[in-house]
Design a protein around this motif. Structure first.
Motif, mmCIF file in Angstrom:
data_model
loop_
_atom_site.group_PDB
_atom_site.id
_atom_site.type_symbol
_atom_site.label_atom_id
_atom_site.label_comp_id
_atom_site.label_asym_id
_atom_site.label_seq_id
_atom_site.Cartn_x
_atom_site.Cartn_y
_atom_site.Cartn_z
ATOM 1 N N MET A 110 -5.313 -34.885 40.678
ATOM 2 C CA MET A 110 -5.624 -35.128 42.144
ATOM 3 C C MET A 110 -4.799 -36.227 42.773
ATOM 4 S SD MET A 110 -8.151 -32.829 42.210
ATOM 5 C CE MET A 110 -8.522 -33.179 43.966
ATOM 6 N N GLY A 113 -3.788 -38.277 45.847
ATOM 7 C CA GLY A 113 -5.151 -38.178 46.439
ATOM 8 C C GLY A 113 -5.246 -38.291 47.797
ATOM 9 N N SER A 121 -10.340 -36.668 44.741
ATOM 10 C CA SER A 121 -9.254 -37.030 45.580
ATOM 11 C C SER A 121 -9.297 -38.233 46.112
ATOM 12 C CB SER A 121 -8.980 -35.855 46.516
ATOM 13 O OG SER A 121 -7.810 -36.030 47.220
#
Length: 316
Positions: A110, A113, A121
């Motif tokens: 992730m 982000g 995220s």
């Protein structure tokens, strides 16, 4: 190198003191705040900032055990520079012993982000903005997923000379060359110009004393080399370099009996394991397809056809 003043998560970190900050993840539906403890030891002398991080996957407890021992033995108290420890990064997964974040995402896919993305995220974004810019070196501790048991190893990009130098100083049994995975923590930090080592050792949901010892000793070597702590670098033996690798997969389904020892060199046609049925009528030997090192073994007792069993080096 650290500057004066050194500010992290909006707070100035005093020289020569231990500071514990909370990285806020989110609030539970009960309105209880979930925080990730960030333990900072800053010396009175300027020097590099080193981050030791574990538990990005919540069920990978060996890494948590490594940083716990580093703190317990006061290895994280520098004479120069700053050492930051985050023993449990994915606090949600750690609490219920799962790999993922509560939203089902793999946190290590992730990064960097997003401010308005999923929960994982957003947390990755918070780390990327509020902690990552202020560190110089990172050791990220992992284990094999599920029942996959890794020999203690450092993974790094072959082209990253600074990381490769540190990998040799870490002195693990094996150094595995692997490309950075897109959206991983390692890839994001590398793109930010940070030097990062990824340690792999053991499997999830265990505290393996041998793996923990390898992680502690290797980290100590790194900190000595960078001048953060005093001591002599420990060299046990020359690491084995894995340039390429492949998984040997199950040709049949059944009960899986392991014969090979993890971390050893095996010859072509050597028996690595046996797959058999529960009725005593079927037995299939698994042979090494070529001369190679075994550096990860799937220790699940029941396997399905096509399941990855042994991770083998491919010698060039």
């Amino acid at each position: 190198m650290q500057n004066k003043p050194f500010v992290l998560l909006g707070k100035e970190i005093p020289e020569g003191k231990r500071t514990v900050l909370d990285l806020e993840v989110a609030k539970l539906h009960t309105r209880t705040t979930v925080n990730v403890p960030v333990i900072i030891e800053r010396s009175k002398k300027p020097g590099p900032v080193v981050l030791l991080l574990a538990g990005i996957h919540g069920d990978e407890t060996n890494g948590v055990g490594i940083i716990r021992e580093i703190i317990s033995q006061k290895i994280n108290k520098p004479i120069t520079g700053t050492i930051i420890c985050i023993p449990v990064f994915n606090i949600f997964g750690y609490l219920i012993q799962t790999r993922e974040f509560p939203d089902g995402r793999d946190l290590n896919r992730m990064f960097p982000g997003s401010l308005n993305g999923s929960l994982a995220s957003q947390f990755a974004y918070q780390f990327t903005k509020e902690i990552a810019p202020f560190v110089d070196y990172v050791v990220d501790f992992h284990t094999g997923g599920g029942e996959r048991d890794n020999i203690a190893q450092i993974r790094c990009n072959k082209e990253d000379q600074k990381a490769l130098e540190l990998a040799k100083i870490f002195n693990p049994p094996m150094i595995v060359f692997s490309e950075n995975i897109t959206k991983s923590l390692r890839d994001t930090l590398h793109k930010m110009g940070k030097t990062i080592l990824l340690f792999e050792g053991g499997k999830s949901k265990e505290l393996n004393p041998t793996i923990i010892n390898e992680g502690v000793n290797g980290t100590k070597n790194i900190l000595i080399h960078l001048g953060l702590i005093e001591g002599e670098i420990t060299v046990r033996e020359t690491p084995i370099f894995i340039n390429k690798a492949k998984w040997l997969r199950a040709s049949h389904s059944g009960m899986f009996k392991i014969r090979a020892k993890n971390g050893t060199f095996v010859k072509k046609k050597e028996v690595l394991g046996v797959i058999q049925d529960p009725f005593g009528e079927f037995k299939k030997k698994i042979y090494a397809p070529f001369d190679c090192h075994v550096f990860c073994i799937n220790k699940t007792p029941i396997v399905n056809k096509g399941e990855a069993l042994f991770h083998l080096s491919i010698d060039e």
